[in-house]
Design a protein around this motif. Structure first.
Motif, PDB file in Angstrom:
ATOM      1  N   PRO A  61       1.265  -7.250  78.805  1.00 53.24           N
ATOM      2  CA  PRO A  61       1.989  -6.515  79.336  1.00 53.24           C
ATOM      3  C   PRO A  61       3.272  -7.258  79.809  1.00 53.24           C
ATOM      4  CG  PRO A  61      -0.014  -5.964  80.256  1.00 53.24           C
ATOM      5  CD  PRO A  61      -0.106  -7.215  79.726  1.00 53.24           C
ATOM      6  N   ILE A  62       4.645  -6.924  79.356  1.00 57.82           N
ATOM      7  CA  ILE A  62       5.677  -7.621  79.810  1.00 57.82           C
ATOM      8  C   ILE A  62       6.658  -6.657  80.581  1.00 57.82           C
ATOM      9  CG2 ILE A  62       7.806  -8.700  78.763  1.00 57.82           C
ATOM     10  CD1 ILE A  62       6.178  -9.241  76.223  1.00 57.82           C
ATOM     11  N   GLY A  63       7.157  -7.131  81.491  1.00 61.02           N
ATOM     12  CA  GLY A  63       8.079  -6.310  82.321  1.00 61.02           C
ATOM     13  C   GLY A  63       7.417  -5.727  83.518  1.00 61.02           C
ATOM     14  N   THR A  64       6.584  -6.352  84.035  1.00 66.62           N
ATOM     15  CA  THR A  64       5.544  -5.916  85.203  1.00 66.62           C
ATOM     16  C   THR A  64       6.194  -6.573  86.366  1.00 66.62           C
ATOM     17  OG1 THR A  64       3.902  -7.618  85.132  1.00 66.62           O
ATOM     18  CG2 THR A  64       3.515  -5.769  83.731  1.00 66.62           C
ATOM     19  N   SER A  65       5.708  -5.953  87.501  1.00 68.45           N
ATOM     20  CA  SER A  65       6.292  -6.402  88.737  1.00 68.45           C
ATOM     21  C   SER A  65       5.547  -7.625  89.381  1.00 68.45           C
ATOM     22  CB  SER A  65       6.198  -5.275  89.758  1.00 68.45           C
ATOM     23  OG  SER A  65       4.570  -4.806  89.995  1.00 68.45           O
ATOM     24  N   SER A  66       4.552  -8.186  88.844  1.00 68.09           N
ATOM     25  CA  SER A  66       3.760  -9.255  89.173  1.00 68.09           C
ATOM     26  C   SER A  66       3.313 -10.056  87.824  1.00 68.09           C
ATOM     27  CB  SER A  66       2.427  -8.734  90.027  1.00 68.09           C
ATOM     28  OG  SER A  66       1.547 -10.012  90.232  1.00 68.09           O
ATOM     29  N   THR A  67       3.241 -11.353  88.247  1.00 68.53           N
ATOM     30  CA  THR A  67       2.680 -12.281  87.208  1.00 68.53           C
ATOM     31  C   THR A  67       1.370 -12.207  86.849  1.00 68.53           C
ATOM     32  OG1 THR A  67       2.491 -14.171  88.768  1.00 68.53           O
ATOM     33  CG2 THR A  67       4.466 -14.107  87.629  1.00 68.53           C
ATOM     34  N   SER A  68       0.500 -11.521  87.833  1.00 73.17           N
ATOM     35  CA  SER A  68      -0.895 -11.181  87.789  1.00 73.17           C
ATOM     36  C   SER A  68      -1.121 -10.206  86.662  1.00 73.17           C
ATOM     37  CB  SER A  68      -1.484 -10.974  89.104  1.00 73.17           C
ATOM     38  OG  SER A  68      -2.902 -10.729  88.772  1.00 73.17           O
ATOM     39  N   THR A  79       0.579   3.245  79.760  1.00 70.80           N
ATOM     40  CA  THR A  79      -0.008   4.127  80.666  1.00 70.80           C
ATOM     41  C   THR A  79       0.107   3.547  82.193  1.00 70.80           C
ATOM     42  OG1 THR A  79      -1.371   4.944  78.806  1.00 70.80           O
ATOM     43  CG2 THR A  79      -1.839   5.410  81.194  1.00 70.80           C
ATOM     44  N   ALA A  80      -0.164   2.374  82.461  1.00 71.33           N
ATOM     45  CA  ALA A  80      -0.223   1.916  83.688  1.00 71.33           C
ATOM     46  C   ALA A  80       1.238   1.421  84.116  1.00 71.33           C
ATOM     47  CB  ALA A  80      -1.095   0.525  83.685  1.00 71.33           C
ATOM     48  N   GLY A  81       2.289   1.402  83.412  1.00 71.90           N
ATOM     49  CA  GLY A  81       3.496   1.201  83.807  1.00 71.90           C
ATOM     50  C   GLY A  81       4.212   0.111  83.117  1.00 71.90           C
TER      51      GLY A  81
END
Length: 102
Positions: free
Chosen positions: A10-17, A66-68
């Motif tokens: 996933p790219i563009g998430t709010s965390s590096t985890s 689906t998870a954002g």
């Protein structure tokens, strides 16, 4: 039976985890009939008929959306041997036998 190795990022998430995304994707795999799978530290090994592996990869690719996640990069390698049955474990055992013979 084919063997696939898939990595979904996933790219563009709010965390590096990314572990929550990985956990969600493992739950998705539980719903895909006709495959076996094993999580590794760098991806997931999927075994089964090629059509079922591809269906599993499609479901995995969609899961982060689906998870954002706003963007998803998926890499897939397939080993489709048709001259004799092959599994991920049998491939490892073949190498281990050769190492022991030395």
């Amino acid at each position: 039976m084919a063997i696939g190795e898939v990595t979904v990022i996933p790219i563009g998430t709010s965390s590096t985890s990314l572990s929550s995304y990985v956990a969600d994707m493992q739950r998705v795999l539980e719903t895909v009939a006709g495959i076996t799978y094993e999580l590794t530290s760098m991806g997931t090994i999927i075994e089964g008929p090629l059509a079922r592996i591809l269906a599993a990869v499609e479901a995995l690719h969609e899961s982060p959306f689906t998870a954002g996640a706003q963007r998803v990069s998926t890499s897939l390698k397939i080993d489709d041997r048709r001259d004799k049955p092959s599994t991920s474990r049998s491939k490892l055992e073949s190498v281990e036998r050769k190492l022991q013979a030395e």
